[in-house]
Design a protein around this motif. Structure first.
Motif, PDB file in Angstrom:
ATOM      1  N   HIS A   4       0.851  -1.182   0.000  1.00 27.66           N
ATOM      2  CA  HIS A   4       0.000   0.000   0.000  1.00 27.66           C
ATOM      3  C   HIS A   4       0.887   1.231   0.000  1.00 27.66           C
ATOM      4  O   HIS A   4       1.907   1.275   0.673  1.00 27.66           O
ATOM      5  CB  HIS A   4      -0.894   0.025   1.235  1.00 27.66           C
ATOM      6  CG  HIS A   4      -1.901  -1.073   1.229  1.00 27.66           C
ATOM      7  ND1 HIS A   4      -2.781  -1.253   2.256  1.00 27.66           N
ATOM      8  CD2 HIS A   4      -2.193  -2.032   0.326  1.00 27.66           C
ATOM      9  CE1 HIS A   4      -3.566  -2.287   1.992  1.00 27.66           C
ATOM     10  NE2 HIS A   4      -3.219  -2.766   0.831  1.00 27.66           N
ATOM     11  N   VAL A   5       0.466   2.227  -0.739  1.00 27.04           N
ATOM     12  CA  VAL A   5       1.156   3.509  -0.785  1.00 27.04           C
ATOM     13  C   VAL A   5       0.198   4.555  -0.235  1.00 27.04           C
ATOM     14  O   VAL A   5      -0.952   4.647  -0.663  1.00 27.04           O
ATOM     15  CB  VAL A   5       1.595   3.869  -2.220  1.00 27.04           C
ATOM     16  CG1 VAL A   5       2.226   5.249  -2.273  1.00 27.04           C
ATOM     17  CG2 VAL A   5       2.547   2.805  -2.765  1.00 27.04           C
ATOM     18  N   LYS A 100      -2.768  25.655  -5.348  1.00 25.74           N
ATOM     19  CA  LYS A 100      -1.554  24.916  -4.997  1.00 25.74           C
ATOM     20  C   LYS A 100      -1.958  23.519  -4.549  1.00 25.74           C
ATOM     21  O   LYS A 100      -2.860  23.353  -3.723  1.00 25.74           O
ATOM     22  CB  LYS A 100      -0.813  25.629  -3.871  1.00 25.74           C
ATOM     23  CG  LYS A 100       0.447  24.923  -3.431  1.00 25.74           C
ATOM     24  CD  LYS A 100       1.149  25.711  -2.324  1.00 25.74           C
ATOM     25  CE  LYS A 100       2.391  24.982  -1.846  1.00 25.74           C
ATOM     26  NZ  LYS A 100       3.058  25.726  -0.756  1.00 25.74           N
ATOM     27  N   VAL A 101      -1.296  22.512  -5.099  1.00 26.21           N
ATOM     28  CA  VAL A 101      -1.552  21.124  -4.740  1.00 26.21           C
ATOM     29  C   VAL A 101      -0.232  20.493  -4.320  1.00 26.21           C
ATOM     30  O   VAL A 101       0.745  20.533  -5.063  1.00 26.21           O
ATOM     31  CB  VAL A 101      -2.166  20.337  -5.921  1.00 26.21           C
ATOM     32  CG1 VAL A 101      -2.374  18.870  -5.542  1.00 26.21           C
ATOM     33  CG2 VAL A 101      -3.472  20.973  -6.381  1.00 26.21           C
ATOM     34  N   THR A 102      -0.214  19.948  -3.126  1.00 27.76           N
ATOM     35  CA  THR A 102       0.964  19.237  -2.625  1.00 27.76           C
ATOM     36  C   THR A 102       0.602  17.769  -2.511  1.00 27.76           C
ATOM     37  O   THR A 102      -0.387  17.411  -1.884  1.00 27.76           O
ATOM     38  CB  THR A 102       1.396  19.785  -1.242  1.00 27.76           C
ATOM     39  OG1 THR A 102       1.658  21.179  -1.369  1.00 27.76           O
ATOM     40  CG2 THR A 102       2.640  19.080  -0.739  1.00 27.76           C
ATOM     41  N   HIS A 103       1.421  16.925  -3.128  1.00 33.06           N
ATOM     42  CA  HIS A 103       1.184  15.475  -3.126  1.00 33.06           C
ATOM     43  C   HIS A 103       2.396  14.773  -2.509  1.00 33.06           C
ATOM     44  O   HIS A 103       3.466  14.733  -3.102  1.00 33.06           O
ATOM     45  CB  HIS A 103       0.964  14.988  -4.561  1.00 33.06           C
ATOM     46  CG  HIS A 103       0.866  13.503  -4.700  1.00 33.06           C
ATOM     47  ND1 HIS A 103       1.303  12.833  -5.816  1.00 33.06           N
ATOM     48  CD2 HIS A 103       0.382  12.549  -3.875  1.00 33.06           C
ATOM     49  CE1 HIS A 103       1.099  11.546  -5.672  1.00 33.06           C
ATOM     50  NE2 HIS A 103       0.541  11.343  -4.499  1.00 33.06           N
ATOM     51  N   GLN A 104       2.221  14.275  -1.283  1.00 30.11           N
ATOM     52  CA  GLN A 104       3.245  13.472  -0.618  1.00 30.11           C
ATOM     53  C   GLN A 104       2.845  12.011  -0.736  1.00 30.11           C
ATOM     54  O   GLN A 104       1.656  11.691  -0.685  1.00 30.11           O
ATOM     55  CB  GLN A 104       3.333  13.803   0.875  1.00 30.11           C
ATOM     56  CG  GLN A 104       3.943  15.135   1.189  1.00 30.11           C
ATOM     57  CD  GLN A 104       3.919  15.353   2.688  1.00 30.11           C
ATOM     58  OE1 GLN A 104       2.950  15.874   3.203  1.00 30.11           O
ATOM     59  NE2 GLN A 104       4.966  14.932   3.372  1.00 30.11           N
ATOM     60  N   TYR A 105       3.840  11.142  -0.845  1.00 29.50           N
ATOM     61  CA  TYR A 105       3.535   9.720  -0.938  1.00 29.50           C
ATOM     62  C   TYR A 105       4.633   8.899  -0.278  1.00 29.50           C
ATOM     63  O   TYR A 105       5.784   9.308  -0.217  1.00 29.50           O
ATOM     64  CB  TYR A 105       3.347   9.292  -2.402  1.00 29.50           C
ATOM     65  CG  TYR A 105       4.510   9.662  -3.286  1.00 29.50           C
ATOM     66  CD1 TYR A 105       5.594   8.794  -3.453  1.00 29.50           C
ATOM     67  CD2 TYR A 105       4.554  10.884  -3.943  1.00 29.50           C
ATOM     68  CE1 TYR A 105       6.664   9.136  -4.256  1.00 29.50           C
ATOM     69  CE2 TYR A 105       5.617  11.235  -4.743  1.00 29.50           C
ATOM     70  CZ  TYR A 105       6.676  10.361  -4.902  1.00 29.50           C
ATOM     71  OH  TYR A 105       7.745  10.716  -5.694  1.00 29.50           O
ATOM     72  N   MET A 106       4.212   7.735   0.265  1.00 25.81           N
ATOM     73  CA  MET A 106       5.171   6.823   0.876  1.00 25.81           C
ATOM     74  C   MET A 106       4.664   5.394   0.805  1.00 25.81           C
ATOM     75  O   MET A 106       3.521   5.107   1.154  1.00 25.81           O
ATOM     76  CB  MET A 106       5.447   7.184   2.334  1.00 25.81           C
ATOM     77  CG  MET A 106       6.521   6.272   2.913  1.00 25.81           C
ATOM     78  SD  MET A 106       6.998   6.625   4.599  1.00 25.81           S
ATOM     79  CE  MET A 106       7.358   8.334   4.556  1.00 25.81           C
ATOM     80  N   ASP A 107       5.547   4.527   0.386  1.00 26.28           N
ATOM     81  CA  ASP A 107       5.285   3.097   0.355  1.00 26.28           C
ATOM     82  C   ASP A 107       5.292   2.550   1.777  1.00 26.28           C
ATOM     83  O   ASP A 107       6.029   3.040   2.633  1.00 26.28           O
ATOM     84  CB  ASP A 107       6.378   2.420  -0.482  1.00 26.28           C
ATOM     85  CG  ASP A 107       6.277   0.920  -0.500  1.00 26.28           C
ATOM     86  OD1 ASP A 107       5.279   0.411  -1.024  1.00 26.28           O
ATOM     87  OD2 ASP A 107       7.193   0.261   0.028  1.00 26.28           O
ATOM     88  N   GLU A 108       4.492   1.521   2.033  1.00 22.93           N
ATOM     89  CA  GLU A 108       4.360   1.002   3.394  1.00 22.93           C
ATOM     90  C   GLU A 108       5.579   0.239   3.902  1.00 22.93           C
ATOM     91  O   GLU A 108       5.682  -0.014   5.097  1.00 22.93           O
ATOM     92  CB  GLU A 108       3.125   0.108   3.504  1.00 22.93           C
ATOM     93  CG  GLU A 108       3.261  -1.239   2.840  1.00 22.93           C
ATOM     94  CD  GLU A 108       2.057  -2.125   3.042  1.00 22.93           C
ATOM     95  OE1 GLU A 108       1.289  -1.942   3.994  1.00 22.93           O
ATOM     96  OE2 GLU A 108       1.878  -3.026   2.201  1.00 22.93           O
ATOM     97  N   MET A 109       6.508  -0.128   3.070  1.00 18.07           N
ATOM     98  CA  MET A 109       7.634  -0.946   3.527  1.00 18.07           C
ATOM     99  C   MET A 109       8.682  -0.186   4.334  1.00 18.07           C
ATOM    100  O   MET A 109       9.280  -0.822   5.186  1.00 18.07           O
ATOM    101  CB  MET A 109       8.297  -1.651   2.351  1.00 18.07           C
ATOM    102  CG  MET A 109       7.480  -2.810   1.848  1.00 18.07           C
ATOM    103  SD  MET A 109       6.959  -3.957   3.123  1.00 18.07           S
ATOM    104  CE  MET A 109       8.472  -4.785   3.519  1.00 18.07           C
ATOM    105  N   PRO A 110       9.091   0.942   4.246  1.00 18.93           N
ATOM    106  CA  PRO A 110       8.914   1.968   3.211  1.00 18.93           C
ATOM    107  C   PRO A 110      10.041   1.911   2.179  1.00 18.93           C
ATOM    108  O   PRO A 110      11.181   2.230   2.481  1.00 18.93           O
ATOM    109  CB  PRO A 110       8.974   3.266   3.996  1.00 18.93           C
ATOM    110  CG  PRO A 110       9.876   2.963   5.151  1.00 18.93           C
ATOM    111  CD  PRO A 110       9.715   1.499   5.439  1.00 18.93           C
TER     112      PRO A 110
END
Length: 178
Positions: A4-5, A100-110
């Motif tokens: 999951h991200v 303004k759009v800020t998109h942060q993302y992180m993989d669950e492993m990570p």
């Protein structure tokens, strides 16, 4: 099972812009009704290829929604294996490339993480750490040495790492303030 991200999308916009407000209201209804993100598109297909090309992941859903309130909203989307950059770009387009759009993302492993910041539809900052877990392991070595820590087994060391690693990982992908 897919990794999951976590995707955190923050939108700052002119609260008097009725078109943007309508787009965000539609996004809220997807969350409220547990409807797929494909409903934000005029035409869509329910195939993995379409999802990956237009949303960025083989599946995604809105996990949480905050706002819209006074020109701000925050959307948390969970996706499979990849971040939803294509969906964020589509959202920018729907909003008329304003705000303004800020998109942060992180993989669950990570395994990876990062962010993109859009202003009026254009990426003005982007940052990605493709080897995030390696950075965490490097930090663990620094912390072990500075604190003179010795662990009896890998399980004890993993417990210690889990106490601080998520805060550290999210700090690494926190957009820098100008």
């Amino acid at each position: 099972m897919a990794n999951h991200v976590t995707n955190i999308i923050e939108i700052e916009y002119d609260a008097n812009d009725n078109e943007v407000t309508e787009i965000l209201e539609k996004l809220i209804s997807l969350f409220d009704e547990d409807t797929p993100l494909t409903e934000m598109y005029e035409e869509h297909q329910d195939t993995r290829t379409w999802w990956e090309q237009n949303i960025g992941a083989k599946w995604a859903y809105i996990e949480d929604f905050e706002g819209p309130d006074n020109g701000y909203c925050r959307v948390n989307i969970v996706s499979a294996w990849a971040q939803v950059t294509e969906f964020v770009e589509h959202l920018n387009q729907l909003m008329g490339f304003t705000g303004k759009v800020t998109h942060q993302y992180m993989d669950e492993m990570p395994n990876f993480g990062g962010y993109n910041i859009y202003e009026n539809g254009t990426v003005v900052k982007e940052f990605e750490i493709p080897d995030l877990y390696e950075k965490i392991e490097e930090e663990a070595e620094v912390r072990k040495a500075s604190e003179n820590l010795v662990f009896e087994d890998r399980h004890e060391e993993n417990d210690w790492m889990w106490n601080w690693m998520w805060d550290y990982a999210y700090e690494m992908i926190e957009p820098e303030e100008d």
